[in-house]
Design a protein around this motif. Sequence first.
Motif, PDB file in Angstrom:
ATOM      1  N   LEU A   4      -0.979   0.183  -5.801  1.00  0.00           N
ATOM      2  CA  LEU A   4       0.234   0.440  -6.580  1.00  0.00           C
ATOM      3  C   LEU A   4       1.203  -0.729  -6.426  1.00  0.00           C
ATOM      4  O   LEU A   4       1.211  -1.424  -5.411  1.00  0.00           O
ATOM      5  CB  LEU A   4       0.908   1.720  -6.106  1.00  0.00           C
ATOM      6  N   GLU A   7       7.254  -0.905  -6.869  1.00  0.00           N
ATOM      7  CA  GLU A   7       8.097   0.082  -7.552  1.00  0.00           C
ATOM      8  C   GLU A   7       7.403   1.448  -7.624  1.00  0.00           C
ATOM      9  O   GLU A   7       8.027   2.487  -7.385  1.00  0.00           O
ATOM     10  CB  GLU A   7       8.428  -0.405  -8.957  1.00  0.00           C
ATOM     11  N   GLN A   8       6.108   1.449  -7.931  1.00  0.00           N
ATOM     12  CA  GLN A   8       5.360   2.709  -7.986  1.00  0.00           C
ATOM     13  C   GLN A   8       5.284   3.349  -6.599  1.00  0.00           C
ATOM     14  O   GLN A   8       5.449   4.558  -6.462  1.00  0.00           O
ATOM     15  CB  GLN A   8       3.947   2.464  -8.517  1.00  0.00           C
ATOM     16  N   ARG A  11       8.606   4.943  -5.745  1.00  0.00           N
ATOM     17  CA  ARG A  11       8.795   6.197  -6.460  1.00  0.00           C
ATOM     18  C   ARG A  11       7.982   7.328  -5.809  1.00  0.00           C
ATOM     19  O   ARG A  11       8.475   8.437  -5.635  1.00  0.00           O
ATOM     20  CB  ARG A  11       8.395   6.027  -7.922  1.00  0.00           C
ATOM     21  N   ASN A  12       6.743   7.027  -5.437  1.00  0.00           N
ATOM     22  CA  ASN A  12       5.895   8.039  -4.787  1.00  0.00           C
ATOM     23  C   ASN A  12       6.489   8.485  -3.450  1.00  0.00           C
ATOM     24  O   ASN A  12       6.556   9.676  -3.159  1.00  0.00           O
ATOM     25  CB  ASN A  12       4.485   7.501  -4.554  1.00  0.00           C
TER      26      ASN A  12
END
Length: 111
Positions: A4, A7-8, A11-12
Motif C-alpha cells: 500500500l 496514504e493508504q 487511512r487503514n
Amino acid sequence: MDVLTAEQRHRNMSAIRSRDTKPEIIVRHYLWSRGFRYRLNSRKLPGHPDIVLRKYHTCIFVNGCFWHGHENCRFFRLPATHRDFWEKKSAATGSVMPRSYRSLPEWAGTA
C-alpha cells in the motif's frame, strides 16, 4: 515492502479505533440493559479502564485482539509489514497492562 502507499496505510491504520469498539459496545449494552450505570474511559484510574462501575468499585477492561495479541486467539494476526516493530509493540502492551491491573486496588475507593 509494503503493497500500500503511505496514504493508504495511514487511512487503514487510522480506522483502527481504541475506544467504542464493537466488543466494548456489546459489553456496555449488556450492562446497561441489566440496570448497571457506568462511566467510560476514566482518566483518573491507572490503565484508563474502558468501563468503571463506581457504585461497585469495579473496573472493566475490554481488550481488543489487535492491540493486545492474546495467546491462542484466532482473531489476532501481526501486520505483515514492519513485523519487528509490531512484535515489540505487542510485547510491550502485554507487559504494561498487568502493571495497570495491579495498581488498581489502591484506587478502588476513588473510582
